[in-house]
Design an enzyme around this catalytic site. Structure first.
Site, PDB file in Angstrom:
ATOM      1  N   GLY A  23      36.319  39.658  41.126  1.00  0.00           N
ATOM      2  CA  GLY A  23      36.764  40.644  40.170  1.00  0.00           C
ATOM      3  C   GLY A  23      36.917  41.882  40.955  1.00  0.00           C
ATOM      4  O   GLY A  23      37.231  41.624  42.287  1.00  0.00           O
ATOM      5  N   GLN A  24      36.877  43.030  40.385  1.00  0.00           N
ATOM      6  CA  GLN A  24      37.230  44.281  41.169  1.00  0.00           C
ATOM      7  C   GLN A  24      35.938  44.554  42.285  1.00  0.00           C
ATOM      8  O   GLN A  24      36.562  44.918  43.322  1.00  0.00           O
ATOM      9  CB  GLN A  24      37.378  45.422  40.218  1.00  0.00           C
ATOM     10  CG  GLN A  24      37.822  46.909  41.207  1.00  0.00           C
ATOM     11  CD  GLN A  24      38.067  47.981  39.889  1.00  0.00           C
ATOM     12  OE1 GLN A  24      37.941  47.814  38.831  1.00  0.00           O
ATOM     13  NE2 GLN A  24      38.331  48.930  40.602  1.00  0.00           N
ATOM     14  N   ASP A  79      33.898  48.973  28.699  1.00  0.00           N
ATOM     15  CA  ASP A  79      34.798  48.114  29.450  1.00  0.00           C
ATOM     16  C   ASP A  79      34.756  46.685  28.493  1.00  0.00           C
ATOM     17  O   ASP A  79      34.727  45.636  29.104  1.00  0.00           O
ATOM     18  CB  ASP A  79      34.369  47.833  30.935  1.00  0.00           C
ATOM     19  CG  ASP A  79      35.574  47.213  31.682  1.00  0.00           C
ATOM     20  OD1 ASP A  79      36.636  47.196  31.030  1.00  0.00           O
ATOM     21  OD2 ASP A  79      35.520  46.371  32.558  1.00  0.00           O
TER      22      ASP A  79
END
Length: 927
Positions: A659-660, A775
């Site tokens: 992921g980020q 999110d």
């Protein structure tokens, strides 16, 4: 003085007997591990104490400067943080509980120390030799306890071998020992014994301190208790426990405890709760052989220790792999199993560290919850106080205008009322005046005249009587005209003012009380015409002036007729129309004056609240930006320390995804959970550390819910990437796949709608806990093997009161108001609307309106202008309407999730039933 003994640097791990090098290495590893984690605990405690000092300083009226640097000056004595409480205010309850601080400070200050007790001195000396792996102490002494004079021995680490006498905690004695005279391998017996015939008292009380270059002593000191006849074991243990954490061993060499040994152990257990490691040393002539007794057989020693309370009848020694096993006393009768001392010491030391980490984390979590709750209170105060002030101003103005209208239109009614009242009360007033007895005036009974001063006093008293009686009668009739206003306006205003004066700012409290007094004086008292009030007397001032114009020629005689005549003239001189006009005029004047005073006081109150709210907003900002994140990081560290102590560091399996901010790995087993997913996050800066720490706190604080992914624990890896960085390892429940992968593979309509219901249930739960996810997207919805959904990745999840207005989330799921920085939990409803579009489409293909956007900025601008996903042919009308409602540009028009949930159930019941009857109607199955 230095001895010329042998160096054991090369022999420390290869001595004879059952101790062996392996046991020493295990002990060294265990104590080294304890020191390492104790250092982290000490650092966390130091930073926690500094945090509470900073809180106290930043919110106190005066604060002495903190000492620079670390060390004792920074730590201060245990309990000093909470001595001076914060001033009354939002954060006055934030402090380090003194008992917890004292306990933790004592624990981190006390290093472990192995204490050797025993049946006799030979057994103790032999156990010491086994622990060190070398023959340091003689073991061929007499067995008689009465003849034993062994002094206390203390073995510590040093680069060179050294033997000396020293008073405990004081100074070293200059005394020549036998070991100073020549080279030696075993310390001479005369140096070990107390010479009671010595005239030097210090020599009798002194300990023999032995410094050796030995691997085990580098990690832990060892103390051999003196002979009980010289000093009782309880006293030795009491002294040691003040400065050290004792790891108590008890050396045995007989098959049973003597009566004296039982009494010694009974006294120790009476005063202390430390577990003991009982070890039966091997016989000297067969030091390398094992005992003939099988482990399963219970010896007389075992029975005696059960009776003394050290062992239980069902006791089994904990194995090393059992991380949750509490430290209990152990009995080891097989000499080759001395290595179990490392297991015993590991459990004892680990329990101390775990208990301390738990206690510290409880303090962190409790104060962090207070911060979050206070943030909610401060946010509400900032929102509601201006509205209350505006409401007060509006209601007061309505009351003022209503009363002015009454004063303007009631003049004729008041005139008629006064005339009616006078006609009704005339005879009663005349009779009361005739029968009146004057105060401070002596009236002669023989009819003689009195002086002018007395006559004026009598007339004034008659006038006062008429005025007061008439005033009361008129007031009682007038009150009914405006009484409903007092109930409708004044009561509401007073309640609003009471809420405004709850501020803890003293100046505002005084201002609010003053305003309340003005309100009561201006309206409550005046409207109801309370008798005897100063306002009422002012209203009738002109009546007095009219009555005072009554004249007389000669001083009369005070008779009943005279009193009736004076009263009649006073009544006749009253003009109802003038009185009504005068009353209404003064009423209006008084109203104007009170209205202006009210407005001035309200401005003063508003100014006071404005200053207070400015301070509240600053404090709210500090809580969100500094206090809470800083404490959350300390909480993450203390909880991670607790988890790594109990369950060790998890082993990383194959990579599952990236992921980020981190990488997700497979983790087969950790803390009794199987299988697990491990999210490895390397925060690049302080802000990301704080965000991660807060995320962890929110996740750990949430009750378990079937629609949220469980967080099992966390571990901080200080050697991540070969020591190049520090990573936080979050160990979570592992699920089958995410919704993105599920839609890509194909899911039935019923399954997709059930997933939508699961997501709504999960979001509703978060909102019920005061959290906003921020999110919600396909990748953050995980599916189990039954395709039931759970929400994951609370990285952007925060309580509403802790949100700073930062722009976070995934672009296509971001509500327009996110770009303004002012938003609430309705952004999750918007994101669900976009998610529902994907669910209904049964595909992962981007909406056409979003696919045309060349960049994030282009997409954001289009969303702000109202661009939304297009309607697909397969969409059911009710589903489309629900999507549109959820992604409405006005947050206030979006439906509450409590309304969305039953709508989804209704849609699911209808469509799934229709699908079973007419498969090609409505939403198609993407299978």
């Amino acid at each position: 003085m230095e001895a010329d003994g042998q160096s054991w640097a090369g022999e420390s791990v290869s001595g004879p007997g059952p101790g062996g090098g392996g046991m020493i290495r295990e002990l060294c590893r265990g104590f080294s591990r304890y020191r390492r984690y104790l250092g982290r605990l000490r650092q966390n405690l130091r930073e926690t104490q500094k945090f509470f000092r900073d809180i106290k300083c930043s919110h106190s009226h005066s604060c002495p400067s903190s000492p620079a640097g670390g060390g004792a000056a920074e730590l201060g004595p245990a309990g000093d943080v909470a001595e001076a409480p914060l001033p009354a205010g939002q954060l006055s309850c934030i402090s380090f509980p003194p008992m917890e601080e004292t306990y933790l400070q004592q624990l981190v200050d006390r290093l472990p120390c192995i204490l050797i007790l025993g049946q006799d001195c030979n057994a103790k000396c032999q156990l010491l030799n086994l622990l060190l792996g070398v023959q340091v102490l003689p073991t061929l002494k007499l067995d008689s306890d009465e003849s034993c004079k062994l002094r206390r021995l203390r073995f510590t680490y040093g680069t060179r071998t050294r033997v000396s006498l020293a008073l405990p905690g004081q100074y070293e004695l200059v005394h020549t020992l036998a070991s100073h005279q020549d080279n030696w391998e075993t310390i001479p017996e005369e140096d070990l014994e107390v010479q009671e015939d010595s005239e030097d008292a210090a020599h009798v009380l002194a300990d023999l301190e032995v410094t050796m270059h030995h691997a085990l002593l580098q990690e832990v000191d060892i103390v051999v208790a003196p002979c009980p006849s010289h000093r009782p074991s309880v006293d030795v243990l009491s002294d040691l426990a003040n400065d050290f954490l004792p790891v108590i061993t008890y050396a045995l060499h007989k098959d049973e405890l003597s009566e004296r040994g039982e009494q010694e152990l009974r006294e120790v257990r009476q005063y202390f709760s430390f577990p003991m490691f009982f070890f039966k040393v091997p016989k000297l002539e067969i030091i390398s052989s094992s005992s003939g007794r099988a482990e399963s057989e219970r010896s007389p020693l075992y029975g005696q220790l059960v009776d003394l309370g050290y062992l239980s009848s069902s006791h089994r020694n904990c194995v090393p792999s059992d991380q949750d096993c509490k430290a209990q006393s152990m009995l080891v009768e097989q000499s080759e199993k001395l290595k179990q001392l490392s297991t015993f010491s590991h459990q004892l030391l680990q329990n101390r560290l775990v208990d301390a980490a738990k206690a510290l984390n409880v303090v962190h979590s409790h104060c962090l919850d207070i911060f979050i709750n206070q943030a909610f209170d401060m946010q509400r105060d900032l929102q509601i106080t201006p509205k209350r002030l505006e409401y007060t101003r509006k209601k007061e103005n309505e009351l003022y205008e209503s009363l002015m209208n009454i004063a303007n239109r009631k003049q004729e009614e008041m005139k008629d009322m006064i005339v009616e009242t006078l006609n009704t009360m005339k005879e009663e007033l005349l009779d009361d005046a005739a029968n009146m007895e004057f105060k401070d005036v002596i009236v002669p009974e023989n009819g003689e005249t009195i002086g002018t001063r007395e006559i004026k006093s009598c007339i004034r008293q008659i006038q006062e009587l008429i005025i007061s009686r008439l005033n009361q009668a008129v007031a009682n009739k007038l009150i009914s005209s405006v009484d409903y206003l007092r109930e409708s306006f004044v009561g509401t205003l007073e309640r609003c003012l009471q809420s405004l004066e709850k501020s803890q700012d003293v100046s505002v409290h005084i201002t609010s009380n003053y305003l309340k007094q003005i309100l009561n004086a201006a309206y409550h008292v005046e409207v109801t015409f309370h008798s005897g009030s100063s306002v009422t007397r002012m209203l009738w001032e002109q009546i007095k002036q009219i009555i005072q114009r009554i004249t007389w020629v000669n001083p009369p005689t005070i008779t009943l007729e005279w009193k009736r005549k004076v009263a009649q003239e006073a009544i006749d001189s009253l003009s109802a129309s003038k009185l009504a006009k005068s009353i209404c005029s003064q009423f209006r004047t008084r109203l104007n004056s009170s209205h202006e005073a009210f407005a001035a006081s309200l401005r003063q109150l508003e100014a006071g609240h404005s200053g207070r709210l400015e301070k509240t907003e600053d404090l709210w900002l500090k809580v969100r930006k500094d206090h809470a994140p800083r404490l959350a990081r300390l909480s993450l560290e203390s909880r991670s320390l607790q988890d790594v102590l109990l369950h060790r560091k998890p082993k990383l399996g194959q990579e599952l995804g990236r992921g980020q901010y981190g990488v997700v790995y497979l983790c087969d087993n950790w803390g009794g959970h199987f299988p697990c997913a491990l999210k490895s996050v390397v925060p690049p800066d302080e802000k990301h550390w704080n965000d991660l720490a807060l995320e962890f706190h929110y996740m750990r604080s949430l009750p378990k819910h079937e629609r949220l992914v469980d967080l099992h624990g966390s571990v901080i890896d200080y050697n991540y990437g070969g020591g190049s960085s520090v990573a936080v390892l979050l160990i979570m429940e592992r699920l089958h796949r995410d919704l993105y992968t599920g839609l890509k593979a194909g899911l039935t309509l019923e399954t997709r709608l059930q997933i939508a219901l699961d997501v709504v249930e999960g979001i509703r739960f978060l909102h019920s806990q005061g959290l906003v996810h921020r999110d919600i997207k396909l990748k953050n919805v995980l599916l189990d093997k039954q395709n039931r959904a759970k929400i994951t990745d609370l990285g952007f999840c925060k309580p509403e009161a802790m949100m700073s207005g930062s722009i976070v989330g995934t672009p296509i799921h971001m509500a327009p108001e996110l770009f303004t920085g002012k938003y609430d939990n309705s952004v999750d409803v918007y994101a669900f609307g976009i998610l529902f579009w994907y669910i209904c489409s049964g595909s992962i293909k981007l909406p056409e309106a979003f696919e045309r956007c060349a960049s994030k900025d282009h997409l954001w601008n289009n969303v702000r202008r109202g661009t939304r996903p297009e309607r697909l042919p397969v969409f059911d009308e009710e589903c489309w309407q629900l999507m549109e409602a959820c992604w409405d540009g006005d947050p206030l028009k979006r439906p509450l999730l409590g309304i969305v949930q039953p709508m989804l159930r209704s849609i699911m019941d209808r469509l799934c039933k229709c699908s079973s009857e007419q498969p090609n109607r409505g939403l198609d199955d993407s299978t």
